[in-house]
Design an enzyme around this catalytic site. Structure first.
Site, PDB file in Angstrom:
ATOM      1  CB  SER A 254     -69.582  48.600  38.061  1.00 56.10           C
ATOM      2  OG  SER A 254     -68.198  48.787  38.307  1.00 56.10           O
TER       3      SER A 254
ATOM      4  CE1 TYR B 171     -69.713  52.935  35.620  1.00 53.15           C
ATOM      5  CE2 TYR B 171     -68.042  52.006  37.071  1.00 53.15           C
ATOM      6  CZ  TYR B 171     -68.859  51.898  35.969  1.00 53.15           C
ATOM      7  OH  TYR B 171     -68.832  50.755  35.215  1.00 53.15           O
TER       8      TYR B 171
END
Length: 255
Positions: free
Chosen positions: A142, A159
């Site tokens: 990401s 994350y």
């Protein structure tokens, strides 16, 4: 160079969103595809789309955090197709919150899906690739592996940590397996509409305005716009490219 005819691909998180789109893109370019995710009924829908293209699809309902399930799923692919040429580790989850707020259970959930999942999948796929002296592994990281948010409502410390771990895993594997003609690369998507984001980020008007203002493309990614990078890393077009991380983010990480 981007032709995948005769190739067999595994896609995790293939039941919806970017994973389902990637599975269809692989099939459109000639590959047979094994679909891994927990929701069998969703996988069947993607499989039907692939079979309409004249390619073979194998539905493998699997929890990628369960080692025995992964081991059995990979063996099912081998028993069906005889080989695995491409592995797309796409299954992921975004746990919101800062370190002060995330429970241990949620922290472990994020790490298990985002990091342990690719580890287990690679553990059981790589031996087959090494034996064949060929393999293309693509890990979905990401942009949040390299950038973060200062606005509290957008904090995603788990994350950030898990997706940067995916980058590290990619580099380690790439260095180890290049001699076996296996390339390992990672892709960092920016904001795309998906099951993960449509009910959260896409409902936050202030976030969207800020994202569009700060992103050179002035918009989120559209469906299908990730596929070019995935096809590059999954095909012989990238035969001398390994250990790399490329962002597909409309320029969000350059400003």
């Amino acid at each position: 160079m981007f032709n995948l005819s005769g190739k067999v691909a595994i896609v995790t998180g293939a039941s919806s969103g970017l994973g389902a789109d990637a599975a269809r893109a692989y099939a459109e370019n000639g590959a047979d595809v094994a679909l891994f995710a927990r929701r069998a009924e969703k996988l069947e829908q993607v499989a039907a789309d692939i079979e309409k293209m004249g390619r073979k699809a194998l539905v493998v309902p699997t929890d990628v955090t369960n080692e025995e399930a992964v081991k059995a799923g990979v063996q099912k692919v081998i028993d069906t197709f005889g080989k695995i040429d491409i592995l797309l580790n796409n299954a992921g989850i975004a746990i919101g919150g800062g370190v002060e707020d995330i429970s241990e259970k949620d922290w472990d959930t994020g790490m298990n899906i985002n990091v342990k999942g690719p580890f287990f999948m690679s553990k059981y796929v790589v031996p087959h690739m090494r034996k064949a002296k060929y393999g293309k592994i693509v890990n979905i990281a990401s942009v949040n592996a390299i950038i973060a948010d200062k606005i509290p409502v957008l904090w995603r410390h788990n994350y950030n940590a898990s997706k940067d771990a995916v980058r590290g895993l990619t580099m380690g594997m790439a260095a180890s397996y290049a001699q076996d003609n296996i390339t390992v690369n990672s892709v960092g998507p920016g904001l795309f509409e998906s099951e993960m984001t449509e009910g959260t980020l896409f409902k936050n008007d202030d976030f969207l305005k800020g994202y569009n203002f700060n992103t050179p493309a002035s918009r989120p990614g559209k469906r299908g716009e990730l596929n070019g990078a995935l096809l590059f890393f999954s095909s012989d077009a990238s035969s001398y490219v390994t250990g790399q991380f490329i962002t597909v983010d409309g320029g969000a990480t350059i400003v």
